[in-house]
Motif scaffolding. Structure first.
Motif, mmCIF file in Angstrom:
data_model
loop_
_atom_site.group_PDB
_atom_site.id
_atom_site.type_symbol
_atom_site.label_atom_id
_atom_site.label_comp_id
_atom_site.label_asym_id
_atom_site.label_seq_id
_atom_site.Cartn_x
_atom_site.Cartn_y
_atom_site.Cartn_z
ATOM 1 N N GLY A 116 4.849 -6.306 20.114
ATOM 2 C CA GLY A 116 4.123 -6.160 18.859
ATOM 3 C C GLY A 116 4.377 -4.851 18.143
ATOM 4 O O GLY A 116 3.995 -4.707 16.977
ATOM 5 N N ARG A 117 5.025 -3.901 18.826
ATOM 6 C CA ARG A 117 5.328 -2.612 18.208
ATOM 7 C C ARG A 117 6.824 -2.402 18.028
ATOM 8 O O ARG A 117 7.286 -1.263 17.905
ATOM 9 C CB ARG A 117 4.731 -1.478 19.047
ATOM 10 N N ALA A 118 7.573 -3.475 18.007
ATOM 11 C CA ALA A 118 9.026 -3.380 17.857
ATOM 12 C C ALA A 118 9.398 -2.671 16.559
ATOM 13 O O ALA A 118 8.724 -2.812 15.540
ATOM 14 C CB ALA A 118 9.645 -4.777 17.883
ATOM 15 N N GLU A 119 10.468 -1.899 16.623
ATOM 16 C CA GLU A 119 10.955 -1.198 15.435
ATOM 17 C C GLU A 119 11.548 -2.192 14.436
ATOM 18 O O GLU A 119 12.005 -3.278 14.807
ATOM 19 C CB GLU A 119 12.022 -0.173 15.825
ATOM 20 N N LYS A 120 11.549 -1.795 13.173
ATOM 21 C CA LYS A 120 12.104 -2.653 12.132
ATOM 22 C C LYS A 120 13.573 -2.966 12.398
ATOM 23 O O LYS A 120 14.044 -4.076 12.130
ATOM 24 C CB LYS A 120 11.932 -1.994 10.763
ATOM 25 N N SER A 121 14.315 -1.993 12.907
ATOM 26 C CA SER A 121 15.728 -2.211 13.195
ATOM 27 C C SER A 121 15.919 -3.272 14.276
ATOM 28 O O SER A 121 16.858 -4.076 14.211
ATOM 29 C CB SER A 121 16.390 -0.897 13.632
ATOM 30 N N ALA A 122 15.011 -3.292 15.249
ATOM 31 C CA ALA A 122 15.093 -4.296 16.312
ATOM 32 C C ALA A 122 14.811 -5.686 15.766
ATOM 33 O O ALA A 122 15.481 -6.665 16.129
ATOM 34 C CB ALA A 122 14.112 -3.960 17.432
ATOM 35 N N ILE A 123 13.828 -5.789 14.882
ATOM 36 C CA ILE A 123 13.506 -7.078 14.263
ATOM 37 C C ILE A 123 14.687 -7.565 13.428
ATOM 38 O O ILE A 123 15.030 -8.754 13.443
ATOM 39 C CB ILE A 123 12.245 -6.957 13.389
ATOM 40 N N ALA A 124 15.334 -6.658 12.698
ATOM 41 C CA ALA A 124 16.494 -7.036 11.885
ATOM 42 C C ALA A 124 17.609 -7.598 12.762
ATOM 43 O O ALA A 124 18.252 -8.597 12.414
ATOM 44 C CB ALA A 124 16.995 -5.837 11.087
ATOM 45 N N LYS A 125 17.841 -6.978 13.920
ATOM 46 C CA LYS A 125 18.888 -7.456 14.829
ATOM 47 C C LYS A 125 18.546 -8.833 15.397
ATOM 48 O O LYS A 125 19.415 -9.698 15.547
ATOM 49 C CB LYS A 125 19.085 -6.450 15.967
ATOM 50 N N ILE A 126 17.271 -9.038 15.717
ATOM 51 C CA ILE A 126 16.846 -10.340 16.236
ATOM 52 C C ILE A 126 17.019 -11.418 15.172
ATOM 53 O O ILE A 126 17.473 -12.529 15.464
ATOM 54 C CB ILE A 126 15.387 -10.276 16.729
ATOM 55 N N MET A 127 16.653 -11.099 13.940
ATOM 56 C CA MET A 127 16.839 -12.064 12.851
ATOM 57 C C MET A 127 18.313 -12.408 12.681
ATOM 58 O O MET A 127 18.682 -13.560 12.468
ATOM 59 C CB MET A 127 16.282 -11.498 11.540
#
Length: 203
Positions: A116-127
């Motif tokens: 729930g506290r993932a960085e925005k960059s990590a979310i972008a990579k997952i997407m």
């Protein structure tokens, strides 16, 4: 089912549109960010946000919208402005007949990444991995909005994404081909646009 995710804001607001098929697969349709003129007063910025939101909805015709819930900002003025932006989107979505749902940023990140506290960059990579495209030139507001749309699909539609690769058919409409066109041109070094919204306007 077509879902638009919204990361609201009064300076930059992100959107992401995805399709959820009957086979429970996700397909990326469009993503981008509306950059609102911070030099202007709030009312004209909100008016621009409403116009741009309606334009994207009328272009891609989603049936559902998922909007990021407000967070408790340290600055009360920031929280108030964010509330205004959310109100504009909610009003427009209701008038356009969209099925409305909301999700917190923490919950969306938890669903997408397990953190729930993932960085925005990590979310972008997952997407990028989940949807099969390199979103390196997209602003985080856009990839966050895509995550909101995907999280809504995974949360509310009992979806299984064992096979979540993206296939953009060659007979898709010109608007739906924006995503793949952008990707091809980026790889060939012939385009330097920061988001699909810019590409849409260019076309």
């Amino acid at each position: 089912m077509r879902i638009i995710g919204i990361d609201p804001g009064t300076r930059i607001a992100g959107y992401g549109v995805v399709d959820l098929s009957e086979q429970k697969n996700l397909k990326a349709i469009a993503a981008g960010a509306w950059k609102l003129d911070a030099q202007k007063e709030l009312p004209p910025r909100l008016a621009t946000l409403a116009i741009e939101f309606r334009r994207v909805v009328e272009t891609y015709k989603p049936s559902h919208i998922c909007l990021e819930l407000s967070f408790l900002a340290d600055n009360p003025r920031t929280a108030l402005f964010l509330g205004h932006a959310r109100g504009v989107i909610l009003s427009e979505a209701h008038q356009l007949g969209l099925v409305i749902s909301e999700i917190s940023a923490t919950s969306a990140k938890k669903i997408i990444s397990g953190n729930g506290r993932a960085e925005k960059s990590a979310i972008a990579k997952i997407m990028s991995s989940m949807l099969g495209f390199n979103f390196v030139n997209l602003p985080y507001d856009a990839t966050d909005a895509l995550a909101i749309a995907c999280a809504d699909a995974m949360r509310n539609r009992n979806s299984s994404f064992a096979n979540s690769s993206v296939t953009l058919e060659s007979n898709s409409s010109s608007n739906e081909n924006i995503l793949i066109d952008w990707q091809k041109k980026r790889k060939k070094g012939r385009i330097h646009l920061s988001n699909f919204a810019s590409l849409l306007k260019a076309k």
